[in-house]
Scaffold this motif. Sequence first.
Motif, PDB file in Angstrom:
ATOM      1  N   MET A 187       0.701  -1.277   0.003  1.00  0.00           N
ATOM      2  CA  MET A 187       0.038   0.127   0.118  1.00  0.00           C
ATOM      3  C   MET A 187       0.719   1.267  -0.149  1.00  0.00           C
ATOM      4  N   GLY A 188       2.012   1.347   0.774  1.00  0.00           N
ATOM      5  CA  GLY A 188       2.670   2.410   0.667  1.00  0.00           C
ATOM      6  C   GLY A 188       2.177   3.447   1.943  1.00  0.00           C
ATOM      7  N   ARG A 189       1.303   3.000   2.652  1.00  0.00           N
ATOM      8  CA  ARG A 189       0.422   3.825   3.601  1.00  0.00           C
ATOM      9  C   ARG A 189      -0.645   2.843   4.361  1.00  0.00           C
ATOM     10  N   ALA A 190      -1.564   3.140   4.758  1.00  0.00           N
ATOM     11  CA  ALA A 190      -2.754   2.378   5.387  1.00  0.00           C
ATOM     12  C   ALA A 190      -3.951   2.530   4.676  1.00  0.00           C
ATOM     13  N   TYR A 191      -4.879   1.763   4.301  1.00  0.00           N
ATOM     14  CA  TYR A 191      -6.065   1.645   3.632  1.00  0.00           C
ATOM     15  C   TYR A 191      -7.052   0.864   4.458  1.00  0.00           C
ATOM     16  N   PRO A 192      -8.217   1.246   4.610  1.00  0.00           N
ATOM     17  CA  PRO A 192      -9.127   0.579   5.473  1.00  0.00           C
ATOM     18  C   PRO A 192      -9.679  -0.695   5.007  1.00  0.00           C
ATOM     19  N   THR A 193      -9.503  -1.075   3.641  1.00  0.00           N
ATOM     20  CA  THR A 193      -9.888  -2.407   3.196  1.00  0.00           C
ATOM     21  C   THR A 193      -8.745  -3.320   2.695  1.00  0.00           C
ATOM     22  N   HIS A 194      -8.963  -4.518   2.668  1.00  0.00           N
ATOM     23  CA  HIS A 194      -7.783  -5.192   2.035  1.00  0.00           C
ATOM     24  C   HIS A 194      -7.660  -5.287   0.440  1.00  0.00           C
ATOM     25  N   TRP A 195      -8.632  -4.883  -0.328  1.00  0.00           N
ATOM     26  CA  TRP A 195      -8.573  -4.878  -1.700  1.00  0.00           C
ATOM     27  C   TRP A 195      -7.985  -3.729  -2.048  1.00  0.00           C
ATOM     28  N   GLN A 196      -7.702  -2.518  -1.140  1.00  0.00           N
ATOM     29  CA  GLN A 196      -7.134  -1.525  -1.641  1.00  0.00           C
ATOM     30  C   GLN A 196      -5.691  -1.398  -1.576  1.00  0.00           C
ATOM     31  N   THR A 197      -4.886  -2.686  -2.505  1.00  0.00           N
ATOM     32  CA  THR A 197      -3.686  -2.810  -2.492  1.00  0.00           C
ATOM     33  C   THR A 197      -3.149  -2.923  -4.107  1.00  0.00           C
ATOM     34  N   ILE A 198      -1.839  -2.675  -4.153  1.00  0.00           N
ATOM     35  CA  ILE A 198      -1.419  -2.523  -5.497  1.00  0.00           C
ATOM     36  C   ILE A 198      -1.641  -4.027  -6.393  1.00  0.00           C
ATOM     37  N   PRO A 199      -1.535  -5.038  -5.891  1.00  0.00           N
ATOM     38  CA  PRO A 199      -1.762  -6.232  -6.595  1.00  0.00           C
ATOM     39  C   PRO A 199      -3.142  -6.050  -7.317  1.00  0.00           C
ATOM     40  N   VAL A 200      -4.112  -5.568  -6.572  1.00  0.00           N
ATOM     41  CA  VAL A 200      -5.625  -5.338  -7.225  1.00  0.00           C
ATOM     42  C   VAL A 200      -5.458  -4.537  -8.386  1.00  0.00           C
ATOM     43  N   VAL A 201      -4.498  -3.504  -8.181  1.00  0.00           N
ATOM     44  CA  VAL A 201      -4.599  -2.480  -9.395  1.00  0.00           C
ATOM     45  C   VAL A 201      -4.152  -3.247 -10.568  1.00  0.00           C
ATOM     46  N   TYR A 202      -3.025  -3.973 -10.323  1.00  0.00           N
ATOM     47  CA  TYR A 202      -2.356  -4.834 -11.507  1.00  0.00           C
ATOM     48  C   TYR A 202      -3.400  -5.978 -11.873  1.00  0.00           C
ATOM     49  N   ALA A 203      -4.201  -6.354 -11.058  1.00  0.00           N
ATOM     50  CA  ALA A 203      -4.988  -7.451 -11.595  1.00  0.00           C
ATOM     51  C   ALA A 203      -6.123  -7.294 -12.843  1.00  0.00           C
ATOM     52  N   LYS A 204      -6.354  -8.308 -13.599  1.00  0.00           N
ATOM     53  CA  LYS A 204      -7.142  -8.068 -14.973  1.00  0.00           C
ATOM     54  C   LYS A 204      -8.584  -7.865 -14.401  1.00  0.00           C
ATOM     55  N   PRO A 205      -9.405  -7.358 -15.103  1.00  0.00           N
ATOM     56  CA  PRO A 205     -10.830  -7.328 -14.638  1.00  0.00           C
ATOM     57  C   PRO A 205     -11.485  -8.632 -14.062  1.00  0.00           C
ATOM     58  N   ASN A 206     -12.160  -8.607 -12.850  1.00  0.00           N
ATOM     59  CA  ASN A 206     -13.006  -9.866 -12.202  1.00  0.00           C
ATOM     60  C   ASN A 206     -11.854 -10.800 -12.016  1.00  0.00           C
ATOM     61  N   GLU A 207     -10.669 -10.461 -11.970  1.00  0.00           N
ATOM     62  CA  GLU A 207      -9.710 -11.403 -11.250  1.00  0.00           C
ATOM     63  C   GLU A 207      -9.551 -11.256  -9.940  1.00  0.00           C
ATOM     64  N   SER A 208      -9.492 -12.354  -9.157  1.00  0.00           N
ATOM     65  CA  SER A 208      -9.399 -12.158  -7.683  1.00  0.00           C
ATOM     66  C   SER A 208      -7.805 -12.464  -7.322  1.00  0.00           C
ATOM     67  N   CYS A 209      -7.281 -11.690  -6.454  1.00  0.00           N
ATOM     68  CA  CYS A 209      -5.836 -11.783  -6.050  1.00  0.00           C
ATOM     69  C   CYS A 209      -5.601 -12.704  -4.933  1.00  0.00           C
ATOM     70  N   TYR A 210      -6.461 -12.608  -4.068  1.00  0.00           N
ATOM     71  CA  TYR A 210      -5.941 -12.989  -2.631  1.00  0.00           C
ATOM     72  C   TYR A 210      -6.504 -14.412  -2.260  1.00  0.00           C
TER      73      TYR A 210
END
Length: 989
Positions: free
Chosen positions: A732-755
């Motif tokens: 994250m480079g910081r803190a975010y309130p939810t687990h999906w607000q992370t860089i791997p999700v940014v780089y994921a394909k649409p409808n792809e689940s990272c975790y």
Amino acid sequence: MKKALLIGVDVGGTNTDCVLIDPSEFGNENKGVLSWNKVVTTADVSKGIERGILKLLDDCSQIEKHDIISVTIGTTHFINAVIEQDQARLDRVAVLRLCGPYSHNAPPFSDFPRRLKRILNGYIGFLNGGYQVDGNEIQQLDEAEIINHAEEIKRLHLRAVAIVGIFSPMKADQELKVKQILQREIPGIRIAISNEVSGIGYLERENATILNAATMNFANKIITSFMTAMATLGLSCPLFLTQNDGTVLPAEECRRLPIKTFSSGTTNSMRGASFLGDVHGKSVVVVDVGGTTCDVGLLLPTGFPRQSSSYSIVGGVRMNFSMPHVESIGLGGGSYVRTDTKSGLTVGPDSSGCDIVNQALVFGGGRITATDVAVAVTKDDQGIDLEIGDAAKTVGVFTEEFKADFKDTIKNMLEKVIDRMKTSPDDISVLAVGGGSFMVPETLEGATQVIKPLYYSVANAIGAAMGKISSEVHVIKILLPGGITKEHIIEELKAEAVEKAVAKGAVKESVSIVYISAEPIPYVSNTFEFFIKTIADVDYSRIQLESEPKVGSTVSEINLLETSLESEEVTKNASTAKESIEAPGVNYVTYQPFINEKRQWLLSETDLEYICIGCYIVGSGGGGNPYSFFLEARNLLRGGDTITVVDVKDASKYVHGDGCIASICYAGSPTVSHEQLSGDALKVCYDYMAKYLQKNPELLFPIEIGGGNGLSPFEISSSSRLNIPVVDCDLMGRAYPTHWQTIPVVYAKPNESCYPPTVISNGNSNTMIIADSKTDALLERCMRAALSEIGATVGVMNPPMTQRELELKTIHNSLSLCWRIGKAVKIARQKSEIDSLPLTILSSINDSGKHLFSGKIVGVERTLRKGHIYGEVTIEELEEPRRKMVIPFKNENIYCKLQNNDGSDSKVVCSVPDLIAVIDADTGEAVGTPDYRYGLLVFVLGIAPSNKWTDSERGLAIGGPEGFDLDLEYHPISNYSPPLSVIDEYGQE
């Protein structure tokens, strides 16, 4: 007709102030004061008290001793024993934790000063027990286990025990049961239980309980000496002691809870000022000027001082105990006055203190003090002799320019501290008390009036004499659907608080509710932390009836207890009380981290301090306080462990094939994790993931660098545990309130689940694997639902990355970033360059940010929605035009808008994904959203995020305003400058 008179005594380090009051005449011109005096405080405090009270009685020979219905004493003896680390007055303490599998990584005394720890640490026991936030037991008590610990305590000849159970303020049954067993097994043992001491916040409550236990024996001796003095004088009335919040404790309760008197000196003066100034019903600033310092606090409309809502530190020990919110400046009657070409005229902060009679000009000395100049100014300007020493000795000593500069300096010092103490820009009444208050100007900017009441010099003793009784109820309650409402629970708790006050000796008809709080617990559905406080008049006749038969027997019991528990070891410890103090600390300016020839960064305690400070700042208000994680890691180092950090570029050296590199963190309620300290949840997650994947993760790194999670990998990576390095990166480079607000999700394909697969565990035999999920947002909701059923805080491990994914999908050098921020803060503090902190911090991150605002918090609102704390904080400038900055938050700060004082011309000046850090202006450390409170001086920084958030529409959609359902257009605060790796900078060539 029998009178009802009160005696108030304040025992200071130099003088003991005494006053005799007829409260029925308090509305008269003389405020009911029949007699007052100051006597020198003696080594045997009872003798000084005896002399002072005897003089009161001699001055009022018509008074009968049976007319006196109470004696109330304020003393700093108990807190001084801690501050001075006086082994002769402190007992060694056995600490029993009712914690089950939790908190073992941060044992008792973890954050005590080393010398104080050596004095107090008698024994530590981890026991089955503790409660979860929902009231269910973590583990049941084991009586045989308790008895075994009791045997060890007896063998060590310890005479003080602190019992601390997880969530005991919510449910005290286990602590009480353990206390009963110990009393049965060790007759006469002194026991402090934490639920009586303070509220939620495990380490801080435990620290306070330890100090309480350590001072109980000394408190018994001091209170007995007070009673002896009263008996010698023929007084048979009840004895009270003043406590931190401005109310009083019956002597018998103070024997059990001496810590409640630790900050009573300041509150005595503030309460006395309230009575003398006749300012009930409105807020007023009290300026208490002594010989060395000036203490400034805010009296609320209730007539009681505003309490600090965050932690306090006494003798180097961090506690969440209620203390008055007071600011002190180096201005007193003994403050030295100087002039030089650079600084001009200065007053203090060094002072002659109690040696003023030998140093000040008016007493024949050779040093210029504030008293000397004030005497000269008053004599010359008003023709009034203050009758302090010999005013003639100041004639012709000071030029008109010197006196004018002195008056301007004093005025400026007071106006600044008063403005910091106010909670609104409106002018406010100022009450000046204390022996040095003759220096306070008649007018001050920001003050509607400056009141110097009659008897100002003994306001502290008057505050003690007029003390009231208080009670508190502090619980956590769950609101079941269709069940009792929050309002109904508040009414029940109010009734409970009233009955509690009456049981302590209050007049029932006089009990008033002065504070009500019902704060939601994040991530815990329908759960609230309630706090109710009452104030009431004392029913002296009832307390007298209950106390009189106990006085003689109590003294006997104390003497018997001393005899039965004395040992050669205790006597030996007392004789070594003057042990040398600790060695000086680190020079942060010259400090360099250690990087070995393998480019491994081997962390030191100083590195951990830096990272801890930086992690909370980049947490942007969220992520939870990293303090307990810092203590855990520091304990590992002090135990001989090694914690290793490596660069992303070097990851290939530690992995096989594509690599197995895992990210970990804790998820859940910060409130719960602050009370239920971590156990082995992360190690359990690691083991289950390894079993699921059939291979061991080879490197670790934090999911988020912001807050406590930035340090969480150190808990299991050290040489005595997994012995694997931590990579200098996060998601994250910081803190975010939810687990999906992370860089791997940014780089994921649409409808792809990272975790998936994700492992979560509460470290208490509740572990689960989420093997698959349609979306990461759905996985998040499933995880939140599960953790609410298993304690509201869990360890989490994400599916491991390959080396290539690590390079692409993480934010590099995030630990280095935090280290640099923390280093900048520590250097600024060490060099006393606090005022330049905003620019210093920005310089440490290559100026990739902006100083957005400075001011004082004047408003905070919070609410709970879907497990997250939403709200906004309002900060106001101290100087004209007094603009305001409003910062909405969802666990973390989301954006900030600048507006005129009247709310007009509002514009957003910074928003996510930029980091918005609210920082304490006095310390340079972050203020988390749970710690926002009225009156706190802060500055606000906007820090540029990694380009991985801002270089794509998807990154902004997830981490920007859209990710918080806000219709805002993002405008970057600054260009991002990647932080330089600590390993690259300091590594060996």
